[in-house]
Design a protein around this motif. Structure first.
Motif, mmCIF file in Angstrom:
data_model
loop_
_atom_site.group_PDB
_atom_site.id
_atom_site.type_symbol
_atom_site.label_atom_id
_atom_site.label_comp_id
_atom_site.label_asym_id
_atom_site.label_seq_id
_atom_site.Cartn_x
_atom_site.Cartn_y
_atom_site.Cartn_z
ATOM 1 N N PRO A 86 0.806 -1.223 0.000
ATOM 2 C CA PRO A 86 0.000 0.000 0.000
ATOM 3 C C PRO A 86 0.844 1.280 0.000
ATOM 4 C CG PRO A 86 0.159 -0.902 2.213
ATOM 5 C CD PRO A 86 0.935 -1.829 1.324
ATOM 6 N N GLY A 87 2.079 1.216 0.437
ATOM 7 C CA GLY A 87 2.843 2.456 0.624
ATOM 8 C C GLY A 87 3.631 2.868 -0.595
ATOM 9 N N PHE A 88 3.766 1.978 -1.570
ATOM 10 C CA PHE A 88 4.575 2.220 -2.770
ATOM 11 C C PHE A 88 5.976 2.677 -2.403
ATOM 12 C CE2 PHE A 88 0.276 2.392 -4.322
ATOM 13 C CZ PHE A 88 0.352 1.528 -5.387
ATOM 14 N N GLN A 89 6.540 2.017 -1.353
ATOM 15 C CA GLN A 89 7.947 2.261 -1.065
ATOM 16 C C GLN A 89 8.687 0.970 -1.380
ATOM 17 O OE1 GLN A 89 8.621 4.242 2.698
ATOM 18 N NE2 GLN A 89 8.279 6.153 1.613
ATOM 19 N N ASP A 90 9.388 0.391 -0.389
ATOM 20 C CA ASP A 90 10.158 -0.810 -0.705
ATOM 21 C C ASP A 90 9.523 -2.062 -0.098
ATOM 22 O OD1 ASP A 90 10.585 0.010 1.818
ATOM 23 O OD2 ASP A 90 12.759 -0.156 1.779
ATOM 24 N N GLU A 91 8.158 -2.106 -0.096
ATOM 25 C CA GLU A 91 7.437 -3.221 0.522
ATOM 26 C C GLU A 91 7.861 -4.576 -0.036
ATOM 27 O OE1 GLU A 91 6.048 -0.479 -0.446
ATOM 28 O OE2 GLU A 91 4.690 0.274 1.076
ATOM 29 N N GLY A 92 8.026 -4.659 -1.365
ATOM 30 C CA GLY A 92 8.366 -5.929 -1.998
ATOM 31 C C GLY A 92 9.720 -6.437 -1.512
ATOM 32 N N LEU A 93 10.662 -5.511 -1.412
ATOM 33 C CA LEU A 93 12.005 -5.875 -0.950
ATOM 34 C C LEU A 93 11.966 -6.323 0.513
ATOM 35 C CD1 LEU A 93 15.030 -5.702 -1.969
ATOM 36 C CD2 LEU A 93 15.130 -3.610 -0.646
ATOM 37 N N ARG A 94 11.236 -5.555 1.342
ATOM 38 C CA ARG A 94 11.101 -5.904 2.762
ATOM 39 C C ARG A 94 10.490 -7.293 2.904
ATOM 40 N NH1 ARG A 94 13.988 -3.570 4.544
ATOM 41 N NH2 ARG A 94 14.389 -1.361 4.267
ATOM 42 N N ALA A 95 9.444 -7.554 2.121
ATOM 43 C CA ALA A 95 8.780 -8.863 2.186
ATOM 44 C C ALA A 95 9.767 -9.953 1.800
ATOM 45 C CB ALA A 95 7.572 -8.875 1.262
ATOM 46 N N ALA A 96 10.582 -9.715 0.777
ATOM 47 C CA ALA A 96 11.552 -10.708 0.335
ATOM 48 C C ALA A 96 12.567 -10.991 1.430
ATOM 49 C CB ALA A 96 12.254 -10.220 -0.930
ATOM 50 N N VAL A 125 18.762 1.475 -10.007
ATOM 51 C CA VAL A 125 20.146 1.016 -9.989
ATOM 52 C C VAL A 125 20.697 1.432 -8.641
ATOM 53 C CG1 VAL A 125 22.322 1.027 -11.242
ATOM 54 C CG2 VAL A 125 20.232 1.678 -12.398
ATOM 55 N N GLN A 126 20.476 0.606 -7.594
ATOM 56 C CA GLN A 126 20.914 1.064 -6.298
ATOM 57 C C GLN A 126 21.453 -0.087 -5.478
ATOM 58 O OE1 GLN A 126 17.821 3.649 -5.634
ATOM 59 N NE2 GLN A 126 19.345 5.219 -5.985
ATOM 60 N N ARG A 127 22.692 0.037 -5.078
ATOM 61 C CA ARG A 127 23.272 -1.091 -4.367
ATOM 62 C C ARG A 127 22.701 -1.254 -2.987
ATOM 63 N NH1 ARG A 127 28.356 0.834 -1.528
ATOM 64 N NH2 ARG A 127 28.467 3.023 -2.106
ATOM 65 N N THR A 128 22.136 -0.149 -2.429
ATOM 66 C CA THR A 128 21.553 -0.278 -1.103
ATOM 67 C C THR A 128 20.500 -1.384 -1.073
ATOM 68 O OG1 THR A 128 21.809 2.092 -1.024
ATOM 69 C CG2 THR A 128 20.608 1.080 0.766
ATOM 70 N N TYR A 129 19.640 -1.399 -2.103
ATOM 71 C CA TYR A 129 18.600 -2.431 -2.165
ATOM 72 C C TYR A 129 19.243 -3.809 -2.316
ATOM 73 C CZ TYR A 129 15.389 1.442 -2.935
ATOM 74 O OH TYR A 129 14.660 2.585 -2.796
ATOM 75 N N ALA A 130 20.204 -3.922 -3.214
ATOM 76 C CA ALA A 130 20.854 -5.199 -3.464
ATOM 77 C C ALA A 130 21.569 -5.691 -2.211
ATOM 78 C CB ALA A 130 21.833 -5.062 -4.626
ATOM 79 N N ALA A 131 22.248 -4.772 -1.510
ATOM 80 C CA ALA A 131 22.998 -5.162 -0.319
ATOM 81 C C ALA A 131 22.054 -5.646 0.774
ATOM 82 C CB ALA A 131 23.834 -3.989 0.176
ATOM 83 N N ASP A 132 20.903 -4.979 0.930
ATOM 84 C CA ASP A 132 19.907 -5.409 1.916
ATOM 85 C C ASP A 132 19.476 -6.838 1.659
ATOM 86 O OD1 ASP A 132 19.597 -3.446 3.706
ATOM 87 O OD2 ASP A 132 17.512 -2.987 3.210
ATOM 88 N N LEU A 133 19.271 -7.145 0.393
ATOM 89 C CA LEU A 133 18.799 -8.455 -0.005
ATOM 90 C C LEU A 133 19.874 -9.507 0.254
ATOM 91 C CD1 LEU A 133 16.317 -9.680 -1.403
ATOM 92 C CD2 LEU A 133 17.545 -9.436 -3.554
ATOM 93 N N LEU A 134 21.101 -9.164 -0.104
ATOM 94 C CA LEU A 134 22.187 -10.128 0.071
ATOM 95 C C LEU A 134 22.511 -10.342 1.545
ATOM 96 C CD1 LEU A 134 23.656 -8.783 -3.006
ATOM 97 C CD2 LEU A 134 24.359 -11.094 -2.461
#
Lengths: 220, 441
Positions: free
Chosen positions: A64-74, A93-102
């Motif tokens: 609902p927030g259109f922020q990084d919900e999908g990434l958080r859920a993952a 193109v942001q390593r912050t997202y990739a680093a969070d995931l890894l």
């Protein structure tokens, strides 16, 4: 990490209907089955619990927030189910997202791809299977951007070693890297050995060290 | 210096020969008119006030009269009296009334209206009657004698029967007029001072207004930020998604197409769509980077460093989550600084440091050739100048400051300071994680 011809059971989370339907069609065409396609993070969690898929493909920004919900859920899903392969499709193109995931779990079986990449159909499917098989895939565009930075600890690496590390981060096997750089596989192995040494990663289980090298790379 | 009030004019030698006596007469004369009308209206609404509806009507009358009187003041007071009323925050009659009823000046205006209707305008009339009526009666003696033929009574007291007498009276009248114009001017000055005291904004009200101007500027910037985000969202959720779907369709079509001119054309279309997608992504990022909203300023600064043409060191960044307007201003300041470094400085390295105590402090340093201070006035490298000036304006709204230390020959240090509190909530913990992960590198 070679491509398998097996059929994957996929849970797909994407809020754009147009793209969702397109992805279902694309995956179905190549023999994969989308067992659930949802439009938000809550739906994603429920679908994973219900279907226990081989891989999760999710968008970053969702209702609902259109922020990084999908990434958080993952990230949360991987905390609950270690080793659940997750491929995140992002528009940034942001390593912050990739680093969070890894950082979630041991860094194996995760992928961070730009959405543009689904247009390169074969590349996309290749990344999908590699992640499903436990590989680590970071979008070449993110990798390229990081290459522009020349800072410790990567400063110690030679240009060739940096090239090799970039390809490792993109999720390629030694054989594939050798083919791309037109060198022998043994030379690639030697480069990787040097890289791990320079990044102060002592010998351990090999794939894990590769992931650590990628993580170092992403945080540099 | 030219006199600005009747009192100032009175102390100059040529008072009678200037326009000031006539301005004073005009002021008092028109005061009689407005006062008489005010009396009639107040009497009417005062009666209605017994049944309550008259009370708001009384206030409205006072407000209207206040406006008229402030304008009328210009006759004898060259310094304009500003409207002391505040602009209501919301549209509509109710909001307007709420603001007016709470304002002290509204009640001062009511007091003035009552005073004007009961005391002031009769006084005006009396002063006019004495200062103009008496000389006029004397001056008109010859004329009235001529009309009557035999005799006429001057000021209802002296009987004038001959022309020499009549002309003497007229002469006396003229002299009296010149003399009486002085007290007339003095009275008009006093009258104007009283009006100003009651109707013009007081110092505290002026201070409030400056606060209001600052607030309205801040609102404007906030609205601009919101619009930025809306555009970003529209592009992201609309055009970008459709383009991705298009490249996907084209990618699939390429797999199906047999080799030949059709496949070549598809490949070309596919490639171009991909390029448009890349351009669109960069454009959207420039409008408002999503990482700023999701992870805060620390991550966004690291991201900006990633994109910089000149290698940037970001190890010294330690920030909590801050108010959105501050994060946004800080981010765009650094982007502008990095763009300038890439374009004008000739630097080979740069360094960003950022910390937060009572205020956010960001420093961007480069090892370039310096001289960036000159361009802030817009004289030298034009684009850099306007960029930095725009930056300073943007920061000023947040009470922030921009300092540039850039001696010729370098190095250049740009410092942004914005006072602000840190945000304490769940987003603070997520940024801590980001800050620590970026500090590890």
């Amino acid at each position: 990490m070679s491509r398998t011809a097996r059929s994957l059971r996929v849970v797909l989370a994407e809020d754009s209907v147009l793209l969702r339907e397109g992805l279902i069609g694309l995956l179905a065409r190549f023999g994969h089955e989308v067992v659930a396609a949802v439009g938000d993070a809550d739906g994603l969690r429920a679908a994973v619990a219900e279907h226990d898929p081989d891989i999760v493909v999710t968008d970053v920004r969702m209702p609902p927030g259109f922020q990084d919900e999908g990434l958080r859920a993952a990230v949360a899903l991987r905390a609950d189910r270690p080793g659940l392969p997750v491929l995140v499709l992002s528009q940034y193109v942001q390593r912050t997202y990739a680093a969070d995931l890894l950082d979630a779990g041991d860094g194996t079986g995760v992928g961070y791809l730009l959405k543009d990449r689904v247009g390169q159909v074969e590349e996309f499917l290749d990344a999908l299977t590699r992640v499903a098989d436990g590989g680590t895939v970071v979008d070449p565009e993110v990798v390229r951007q990081l290459l522009r930075r020349h800072r410790d600890p990567l400063e110690a690496l030679t240009p060739r070693e940096r090239e090799v590390l970039a390809l490792v981060a993109e999720g390629h096997s030694n054989g594939e890297i050798a083919r791309r750089l037109v060198v022998t596989e043994a030379a690639v192995g030697k480069h990787i050995g040097n890289i791990l040494g320079k990044l102060n990663l002592p010998p351990a289980e090999d794939t894990h060290r590769r992931v650590l090298a990628v993580l170092t790379y992403l945080r540099a | 210096m030219e006199p600005r009030t009747p009192w100032q004019a009175l102390t100059r030698g040529r008072y009678v020969r200037t326009g000031w006596p006539w301005r004073a007469v005009g002021y008092l004369g028109s005061g009689v008119v407005t006062g008489a009308i005010a009396l009639a209206v107040l009497l009417l609404f005062g009666v209605l006030a017994v049944v309550l509806v008259g009370i708001p009507l009384l206030l409205l009358t006072a407000l209207a009269l206040g406006g008229v009187e402030r304008r009328r003041l210009r006759l004898v007071d060259l310094d304009p009296a500003a409207d002391p009323h505040r602009v209501p925050d919301a549209p509509g009659l109710a909001a307007w009334l709420r603001v007016r009823v709470r304002e002290q000046v509204t009640w001062r205006e009511l007091a003035y209206a009552v005073l004007h209707a009961t005391v002031l305008w009769p006084l005006d009339l009396l002063v006019l009657a004495v200062a103009l009526g008496l000389p006029a009666a004397l001056l008109s003696a010859p004329l009235r004698l001529a009309l009557d033929g035999q005799e006429t009574k001057v000021v209802k007291a002296y009987l004038v029967t001959s022309y020499p007498q009549a002309f003497a009276a007229a002469l006396l009248g003229a002299a009296l007029l010149v003399v009486l114009l002085y007290p007339l001017g003095a009275f008009a000055g006093a009258r104007a001072a009283l009006s100003r005291a009651l109707l013009a904004p007081r110092e505290a009200e002026l201070r409030d207004r400056i606060g209001e101007v600052t607030a309205s500027r801040a609102r404007l910037v906030a609205a601009f930020e919101a619009e930025r985000r809306r555009i970003e969202r529209d592009l992201h959720d609309g055009a970008q998604q459709r383009l991705v779907a298009l490249t996907m369709t084209l990618g699939l079509a390429r797999l199906d197409a047999p080799p030949g001119p059709l496949a070549d054309q598809l490949a070309k279309a596919h490639e171009e769509a991909g390029q448009v997608l890349t351009e669109l992504r960069e454009l959207i990022h420039g409008i408002h980077p999503q990482v700023l909203a999701d992870y805060g300023l620390a991550a966004a600064l690291t991201d900006a460093a990633d994109r910089s043409a000149v290698p940037v060191d970001t190890t010294d960044i330690d920030l909590p989550r801050l108010p959105a307007a501050v994060e946004s201003a800080g981010y765009f300041a650094v982007c502008e600084a990095l763009a300038n470094i890439g374009r004008h400085s000739g630097a080979t390295r740069a360094r960003i440091s950022a910390r937060h105590a009572a205020s956010l402090t960001i420093e961007v340093e480069d090892d370039g050739r310096g001289g960036a201070t000159a361009s802030i006035s817009g004289s030298a490298a034009g684009s850099a100048g306007t960029g930095l000036t725009g930056l300073a304006d943007r920061l000023a709204v947040l009470d922030g400051t921009l300092t540039i230390i850039s001696p010729a020959g370098g190095p250049t240090l740009l410092r942004v300071e914005i006072p602000c509190p840190a945000l304490p909530d769940r987003s603070a913990s997520s940024s801590q994680r980001t800050a620590s992960s970026s500090a590890k590198g």
